[in-house]
Design a protein around this motif. Sequence first.
Motif, PDB file in Angstrom:
ATOM      1  N   ILE B  76       0.843  -1.204   0.000  1.00 52.29           N
ATOM      2  CA  ILE B  76       0.000   0.000   0.000  1.00 52.29           C
ATOM      3  C   ILE B  76       0.878   1.255   0.000  1.00 52.29           C
ATOM      4  O   ILE B  76       0.624   2.201  -0.723  1.00 52.29           O
ATOM      5  CB  ILE B  76      -0.975  -0.008   1.209  1.00 52.29           C
ATOM      6  CG1 ILE B  76      -2.013  -1.130   1.045  1.00 52.29           C
ATOM      7  CG2 ILE B  76      -1.691   1.340   1.359  1.00 52.29           C
ATOM      8  CD1 ILE B  76      -2.922  -1.347   2.255  1.00 52.29           C
ATOM      9  N   GLN B  79       2.287   2.124  -3.239  1.00 50.90           N
ATOM     10  CA  GLN B  79       1.314   2.778  -4.128  1.00 50.90           C
ATOM     11  C   GLN B  79       1.153   4.258  -3.792  1.00 50.90           C
ATOM     12  O   GLN B  79       0.236   4.919  -4.275  1.00 50.90           O
ATOM     13  CB  GLN B  79      -0.060   2.082  -4.047  1.00 50.90           C
ATOM     14  CG  GLN B  79      -0.041   0.564  -4.202  1.00 50.90           C
ATOM     15  CD  GLN B  79       0.766   0.109  -5.399  1.00 50.90           C
ATOM     16  OE1 GLN B  79       0.516   0.536  -6.522  1.00 50.90           O
ATOM     17  NE2 GLN B  79       1.771  -0.734  -5.143  1.00 50.90           N
ATOM     18  N   LYS B  81       0.507   5.509  -0.790  1.00 48.80           N
ATOM     19  CA  LYS B  81      -0.490   5.755   0.259  1.00 48.80           C
ATOM     20  C   LYS B  81       0.176   5.783   1.626  1.00 48.80           C
ATOM     21  O   LYS B  81       1.332   5.384   1.780  1.00 48.80           O
ATOM     22  CB  LYS B  81      -1.540   4.637   0.239  1.00 48.80           C
ATOM     23  CG  LYS B  81      -2.255   4.478  -1.093  1.00 48.80           C
ATOM     24  CD  LYS B  81      -3.376   5.475  -1.197  1.00 48.80           C
ATOM     25  CE  LYS B  81      -4.071   5.404  -2.539  1.00 48.80           C
ATOM     26  NZ  LYS B  81      -4.979   6.532  -2.726  1.00 48.80           N
ATOM     27  N   VAL B  83      -0.494   4.233   5.491  1.00 43.96           N
ATOM     28  CA  VAL B  83      -1.318   3.196   6.124  1.00 43.96           C
ATOM     29  C   VAL B  83      -1.154   3.184   7.640  1.00 43.96           C
ATOM     30  O   VAL B  83      -0.044   3.281   8.164  1.00 43.96           O
ATOM     31  CB  VAL B  83      -1.001   1.801   5.502  1.00 43.96           C
ATOM     32  CG1 VAL B  83       0.409   1.355   5.840  1.00 43.96           C
ATOM     33  CG2 VAL B  83      -2.016   0.761   5.960  1.00 43.96           C
ATOM     34  N   THR B 147      -5.360   5.096   4.548  1.00 47.06           N
ATOM     35  CA  THR B 147      -5.804   3.709   4.607  1.00 47.06           C
ATOM     36  C   THR B 147      -5.641   3.225   6.054  1.00 47.06           C
ATOM     37  O   THR B 147      -4.538   3.267   6.589  1.00 47.06           O
ATOM     38  CB  THR B 147      -4.962   2.815   3.663  1.00 47.06           C
ATOM     39  OG1 THR B 147      -4.953   3.420   2.359  1.00 47.06           O
ATOM     40  CG2 THR B 147      -5.542   1.426   3.566  1.00 47.06           C
ATOM     41  N   TRP B 248      -5.166  -5.775  -3.575  1.00 48.09           N
ATOM     42  CA  TRP B 248      -5.254  -4.310  -3.546  1.00 48.09           C
ATOM     43  C   TRP B 248      -6.129  -3.793  -4.705  1.00 48.09           C
ATOM     44  O   TRP B 248      -6.931  -2.873  -4.526  1.00 48.09           O
ATOM     45  CB  TRP B 248      -3.854  -3.689  -3.577  1.00 48.09           C
ATOM     46  CG  TRP B 248      -3.853  -2.185  -3.493  1.00 48.09           C
ATOM     47  CD1 TRP B 248      -3.420  -1.313  -4.437  1.00 48.09           C
ATOM     48  CD2 TRP B 248      -4.334  -1.378  -2.408  1.00 48.09           C
ATOM     49  NE1 TRP B 248      -3.586  -0.022  -4.012  1.00 48.09           N
ATOM     50  CE2 TRP B 248      -4.157  -0.026  -2.769  1.00 48.09           C
ATOM     51  CE3 TRP B 248      -4.902  -1.671  -1.170  1.00 48.09           C
ATOM     52  CZ2 TRP B 248      -4.518   1.033  -1.944  1.00 48.09           C
ATOM     53  CZ3 TRP B 248      -5.275  -0.622  -0.341  1.00 48.09           C
ATOM     54  CH2 TRP B 248      -5.081   0.714  -0.725  1.00 48.09           C
ATOM     55  N   ASN B 252      -9.645  -1.686  -4.361  1.00 48.56           N
ATOM     56  CA  ASN B 252      -9.985  -0.464  -5.088  1.00 48.56           C
ATOM     57  C   ASN B 252     -11.255  -0.632  -5.915  1.00 48.56           C
ATOM     58  O   ASN B 252     -12.069   0.284  -6.010  1.00 48.56           O
ATOM     59  CB  ASN B 252      -8.813  -0.031  -5.961  1.00 48.56           C
ATOM     60  CG  ASN B 252      -7.739   0.640  -5.119  1.00 48.56           C
ATOM     61  OD1 ASN B 252      -8.010   1.597  -4.412  1.00 48.56           O
ATOM     62  ND2 ASN B 252      -6.525   0.100  -5.160  1.00 48.56           N
TER      63      ASN B 252
END
Lengths: 319, 319
Positions: B76, B79, B81, B83, B147, B248, B252
């Motif tokens: 994550i 990507q 993001k 978390v 997230t 993942w 999404n």
Amino acid sequence: MQKIDAELLAQKIINGDRFALSRAITLAESSRIEHLELAHKIIHLLPTSKTSKRIAITGTPGVGKSTFIESLGKYIIQQGKKVAILAVDPSSSLSKGSILGDKTRMEDLAREENAFIRPSASNGSLGGITSRTYEAILLCEAAGFDTVIIETVGVGQSETLVNEITDLFVFLQLPGSGDDLQGIKRGIMEMADLIFVNKADTFQEKLVKDAKLDIVRSLQFLPTKASQWKRKSIIGSGLIGKGIPELWDLINEYYLFIYENNYFQKNREEQQLKQAERYAFDLIQQKFIKKLKEHPISQDKTISAFEMAKNWLNNQHLE
Amino acid sequence: MQKIDAELLAQKIINGDRFALSRAITLAESSRIEHLELAHKIIHLLPTSKTSKRIAITGTPGVGKSTFIESLGKYIIQQGKKVAILAVDPSSSLSKGSILGDKTRMEDLAREENAFIRPSASNGSLGGITSRTYEAILLCEAAGFDTVIIETVGVGQSETLVNEITDLFVFLQLPGSGDDLQGIKRGIMEMADLIFVNKADTFQEKLVKDAKLDIVRSLQFLPTKASQWKRKSIIGSGLIGKGIPELWDLINEYYLFIYENNYFQKNREEQQLKQAERYAFDLIQQKFIKKLKEHPISQDKTISAFEMAKNWLNNQHLE
């Protein structure tokens, strides 16, 4: 449920009508506050007992609880007593018996005039279960049952609660399981006043003796009970009735001990006070649920859930 | 705890100070209402996120949850993001790690700037835990974590509660355990949106394929979710990262689906309302405990515990 005449039901209970007793317990177990009120009206009309025995019995599944309780129950009746048996957990042997339709469970005892057997209501929260069990005890005592046994399954949480509404705690154990005193088991052992090593007839003599030694050793390391009673253990077998008379003698010895040092009275008073606190909280919760139904919290996307809750509370009167 | 400046703490959280974030979560988890109020004051001062992901992940012990979450968490972050990982149960792998001092648990992930790992507070009732976890989510989101993963242990009760504060539910399973869908497992499967068959690399290929078939078959018999999303399953391995990118992608896909059919917004609003009800009840309970301390129920041996409770309530104002 149709309109119930509390005085008539109370009279029937006094006359030994066990259908009436069952009905009153059902009222006490109801989630409706009117039913609980009615149950208390009935309790109020009944004679109170000051010398009853309230005994918690627990043990993990497979320890032979049903057979043991049936054996103990019959022995108690032979001593001229009247015994009521209540199950707290939905998974206790009493309830399981009734769910599975296993008619042989405590069948002999159930037929006795001086015995009353009641599987638990499985609904309600844990806290709720104890409140209701407390009422069930009061009702059984009022109906003349001088010995009330409360069965739990030995997984921890219910035991703590049942311990708060009984005088004496009996823990059933199997030989060969007494060495490591950890977690839930340690918690239950701390509550226990008497430990009964069950199924001694089916295990090798050495194993049984070791079990007894293990228990005696473990008990040393437990903190003294508030009653000052020293925990005792017995080896026996529910199936063949071995150790049951000795257990009953120890139960009576325990009661004499706590009558004399005044723990019995003091503990019952403390339990009553704690029970009053539980009732108060139950009543507040009931009122809350009712208010919430009548005036739901209104959605407001501009504020947080916490502010929504506070605004709602400011507009309610939950006294 | 010394006097806390909510504005200063909020500013620190916005600046990415994770010690400040931890401290705010500790305030939210406190049993003192003043601390909870303070936590909400901080939340109020922070920016709110409307597009965060709140993901529940569960699975019974031994399913490889820690390794899986670490692997997913790292992916994550890759990507782009941020978390946050919160554990709800005291027995969850996160907390166990911290209790046992097992430093290797999620060590890599914990070192990442864009990850925040928080074992649960083990005190408080189940209901309390969720209230507090809800605040922890809000705080993490406000601190910029888009997230938020909430880890539970898969024994039933916490899952139901966590399901009420998350958008998406991921259930981890081992191959060879998917055939009989009963009890707790069925309950969790009903909540699940995505099922991840973990440790596929360590099982025989046939067993893994059978597991997938079993799951697909079982899923047919479950009631459709309120979101109208059709449950999906993936085979993979947290250890070697197999299936993680696909998972993942599915996460999404799920979010796109619930944004489009408006379930996301509707569900969050319903959850907020339910949370407001929990807060209201929490506040009432707090007030009750406080009143009880200030004005204890008075012992009265002439009346029942129930009457004692009613008399006490009549003299209190708990609005």
